[in-house]
Design an enzyme around this catalytic site. Sequence first.
Site, PDB file in Angstrom:
ATOM      1  N   LEU A 178       0.832  -1.215   0.000  1.00  0.00           N
ATOM      2  CA  LEU A 178       0.000   0.000   0.000  1.00  0.00           C
ATOM      3  C   LEU A 178       0.860   1.257   0.000  1.00  0.00           C
ATOM      4  O   LEU A 178       0.485   2.277  -0.569  1.00  0.00           O
ATOM      5  CB  LEU A 178      -0.898   0.024   1.244  1.00  0.00           C
ATOM      6  CG  LEU A 178      -1.881  -1.130   1.387  1.00  0.00           C
ATOM      7  CD1 LEU A 178      -2.553  -1.081   2.762  1.00  0.00           C
ATOM      8  CD2 LEU A 178      -2.928  -1.059   0.282  1.00  0.00           C
TER       9      LEU A 178
ATOM     10  N   THR B 268      -3.736   5.414   4.114  1.00  0.00           N
ATOM     11  CA  THR B 268      -2.370   4.927   3.951  1.00  0.00           C
ATOM     12  C   THR B 268      -1.405   6.103   4.066  1.00  0.00           C
ATOM     13  O   THR B 268      -0.382   6.014   4.752  1.00  0.00           O
ATOM     14  CB  THR B 268      -2.212   4.198   2.604  1.00  0.00           C
ATOM     15  OG1 THR B 268      -3.056   3.044   2.625  1.00  0.00           O
ATOM     16  CG2 THR B 268      -0.771   3.762   2.363  1.00  0.00           C
TER      17      THR B 268
ATOM     18  N   HIS C 115      -0.957   7.134   7.672  1.00  0.00           N
ATOM     19  CA  HIS C 115      -0.063   6.187   8.343  1.00  0.00           C
ATOM     20  C   HIS C 115       1.399   6.422   7.935  1.00  0.00           C
ATOM     21  O   HIS C 115       2.279   6.562   8.794  1.00  0.00           O
ATOM     22  CB  HIS C 115      -0.524   4.769   7.981  1.00  0.00           C
ATOM     23  CG  HIS C 115       0.352   3.655   8.453  1.00  0.00           C
ATOM     24  ND1 HIS C 115      -0.001   2.807   9.476  1.00  0.00           N
ATOM     25  CD2 HIS C 115       1.579   3.220   8.018  1.00  0.00           C
ATOM     26  CE1 HIS C 115       0.964   1.913   9.661  1.00  0.00           C
ATOM     27  NE2 HIS C 115       1.936   2.128   8.790  1.00  0.00           N
ATOM     28  N   GLU C 116       1.649   6.502   6.639  1.00  0.00           N
ATOM     29  CA  GLU C 116       3.037   6.667   6.171  1.00  0.00           C
ATOM     30  C   GLU C 116       3.625   7.999   6.632  1.00  0.00           C
ATOM     31  O   GLU C 116       4.812   8.087   6.942  1.00  0.00           O
ATOM     32  CB  GLU C 116       3.113   6.580   4.643  1.00  0.00           C
ATOM     33  CG  GLU C 116       2.624   5.270   4.036  1.00  0.00           C
ATOM     34  CD  GLU C 116       3.267   4.049   4.615  1.00  0.00           C
ATOM     35  OE1 GLU C 116       4.407   4.136   5.130  1.00  0.00           O
ATOM     36  OE2 GLU C 116       2.621   2.984   4.587  1.00  0.00           O
TER      37      GLU C 116
ATOM     38  N   HIS D 125       5.164   7.655   9.901  1.00  0.00           N
ATOM     39  CA  HIS D 125       6.552   7.152   9.833  1.00  0.00           C
ATOM     40  C   HIS D 125       7.514   8.275   9.446  1.00  0.00           C
ATOM     41  O   HIS D 125       8.612   8.389  10.000  1.00  0.00           O
ATOM     42  CB  HIS D 125       6.681   6.034   8.785  1.00  0.00           C
ATOM     43  CG  HIS D 125       6.028   4.745   9.147  1.00  0.00           C
ATOM     44  ND1 HIS D 125       6.184   4.131  10.368  1.00  0.00           N
ATOM     45  CD2 HIS D 125       5.232   3.909   8.419  1.00  0.00           C
ATOM     46  CE1 HIS D 125       5.511   2.985  10.377  1.00  0.00           C
ATOM     47  NE2 HIS D 125       4.919   2.836   9.206  1.00  0.00           N
TER      48      HIS D 125
ATOM     49  N   HIS E 172       5.369   1.602  14.263  1.00  0.00           N
ATOM     50  CA  HIS E 172       4.121   0.834  14.427  1.00  0.00           C
ATOM     51  C   HIS E 172       3.831   0.600  15.910  1.00  0.00           C
ATOM     52  O   HIS E 172       4.754   0.318  16.681  1.00  0.00           O
ATOM     53  CB  HIS E 172       4.238  -0.510  13.706  1.00  0.00           C
ATOM     54  CG  HIS E 172       4.308  -0.378  12.223  1.00  0.00           C
ATOM     55  ND1 HIS E 172       5.201  -1.084  11.449  1.00  0.00           N
ATOM     56  CD2 HIS E 172       3.585   0.390  11.356  1.00  0.00           C
ATOM     57  CE1 HIS E 172       5.020  -0.754  10.175  1.00  0.00           C
ATOM     58  NE2 HIS E 172       4.060   0.142  10.097  1.00  0.00           N
TER      59      HIS E 172
ATOM     60  N   TRP F  52       2.752  -1.790  17.575  1.00  0.00           N
ATOM     61  CA  TRP F  52       3.111  -3.068  18.225  1.00  0.00           C
ATOM     62  C   TRP F  52       4.630  -3.209  18.378  1.00  0.00           C
ATOM     63  O   TRP F  52       5.118  -4.208  18.917  1.00  0.00           O
ATOM     64  CB  TRP F  52       2.531  -4.248  17.447  1.00  0.00           C
ATOM     65  CG  TRP F  52       3.104  -4.478  16.088  1.00  0.00           C
ATOM     66  CD1 TRP F  52       4.122  -5.336  15.773  1.00  0.00           C
ATOM     67  CD2 TRP F  52       2.714  -3.859  14.855  1.00  0.00           C
ATOM     68  NE1 TRP F  52       4.387  -5.276  14.421  1.00  0.00           N
ATOM     69  CE2 TRP F  52       3.537  -4.383  13.828  1.00  0.00           C
ATOM     70  CE3 TRP F  52       1.749  -2.904  14.509  1.00  0.00           C
ATOM     71  CZ2 TRP F  52       3.427  -3.987  12.491  1.00  0.00           C
ATOM     72  CZ3 TRP F  52       1.636  -2.512  13.186  1.00  0.00           C
ATOM     73  CH2 TRP F  52       2.474  -3.046  12.199  1.00  0.00           C
TER      74      TRP F  52
ATOM     75  N   ASP G 176      -8.812   1.180   6.756  1.00  0.00           N
ATOM     76  CA  ASP G 176      -8.894   2.644   6.814  1.00  0.00           C
ATOM     77  C   ASP G 176     -10.057   3.131   7.692  1.00  0.00           C
ATOM     78  O   ASP G 176      -9.914   4.107   8.431  1.00  0.00           O
ATOM     79  CB  ASP G 176      -9.080   3.215   5.408  1.00  0.00           C
ATOM     80  CG  ASP G 176      -7.760   3.338   4.646  1.00  0.00           C
ATOM     81  OD1 ASP G 176      -6.753   2.744   5.084  1.00  0.00           O
ATOM     82  OD2 ASP G 176      -7.750   4.043   3.615  1.00  0.00           O
TER      83      ASP G 176
HETATM   84  N1  ARG Z   1       1.719  -1.655   5.308  1.00  0.00           N
HETATM   85  C1  ARG Z   1       1.994  -0.273   5.152  1.00  0.00           C
HETATM   86  C2  ARG Z   1       3.069   0.200   6.135  1.00  0.00           C
HETATM   87  O1  ARG Z   1       3.469  -0.471   7.040  1.00  0.00           O
HETATM   88  C3  ARG Z   1       0.737   0.583   5.186  1.00  0.00           C
HETATM   89  C4  ARG Z   1      -0.418   0.178   6.011  1.00  0.00           C
HETATM   90  C5  ARG Z   1      -1.572   1.137   5.790  1.00  0.00           C
HETATM   91  N2  ARG Z   1      -2.825   0.700   6.380  1.00  0.00           N
HETATM   92  C6  ARG Z   1      -4.021   1.216   6.008  1.00  0.00           C
HETATM   93  N3  ARG Z   1      -5.123   0.860   6.627  1.00  0.00           N
HETATM   94  N4  ARG Z   1      -4.126   2.077   5.052  1.00  0.00           N
HETATM   95  O2  ARG Z   1       3.609   1.290   6.047  1.00  0.00           O
HETATM   96 ZN    ZN Z   2       3.753   1.316   8.539  1.00  0.00          ZN
END
Ligand code: ARG
Ligand code: ZN
Length: 254
Positions: free
Chosen positions: A123, A158, A161-162, A165, A171, A173, A227
């Site tokens: 994603l 997405t 979330h990014e 980072h 994350h 967890w 999402d």
């Molecule tokens: N797997 C990706 C990451 O760790 C994005 C996860 C996004 N999740 C979402 N629900 N849009 O960066």
């Molecule tokens: Zn991530």
Amino acid sequence: EATTIYIPVVFHIVLRNPLLVTDAQVQAQIDRLNTDYAGLNGDSTLIPAWFKGVYAKPNIQFRLAQRNANDEPSDGIERVTTSINNFSIDDTRVKYTSLGGADSWDHNRFFNVWITDLSQTYLGYSTFPNYGKAAEDGVVIKYTTLPGNPGVYGLGRTLVHETGHYFNLIHIWGDDTGCNGSDYCADTPEQGNYTSGCLRDSIHIDNCSGVGTKGVMYQNFMDYTDDACMVMFTLDQKARMETCISDDRPSLLT
Ligand code: ARG
Ligand code: ZN
């Protein structure tokens, strides 16, 4: 009221047909970021009572760049036609014009976001602050993750979330499957592994939660839920992002 931080963004749309992504979709993505990073998302009603106290309003806002890297007028959206079908997460070609992608704009002045097609089920992905290669600093997202797309990843989260980072969030967890990994945020509960889907249950205890706790915070933007189910940053995540901006990315603000 805390000061609002404004981040200039450039979107590089790299696709066989970059017109697949409209300006309106890009604006909807900026709106999604701004709503979530203001803590004004209506679906914050999904936050259970016991986590409401740590729900944060980061006051980080995003604006499409109005000048390009050469200081000429721009709308902050660049479209590049590529002959490459899709890119994997370790394929840096998307970040270089000469290799079928689009060069970044000065990462000291702009938050670079590439919208492209990704292989497998990726994603998106992001660099963390102080990434060694300046030209590759930024976020890459799959074009189908923009708001208005079908499926459980089609609401634009997405990039929410990014971007977490990009501002140094880990994350929730702790990126391990045991109970030792940490996201260095004290107000996100211990969590063994990521959560997928959309539980919408009440207390969700996992193997690291411990008896009598309120369980994991699967409603957090830095989990792996759908999402529609990720709806919050915490106060410690807000503080960590602010520290990142003032210590590692201060030039974005000037
Ligand atoms: N797997 C990706 C990451 O760790 C994005 C996860 C996004 N999740 C979402 N629900 N849009 O960066
Ligand atoms: Zn991530």
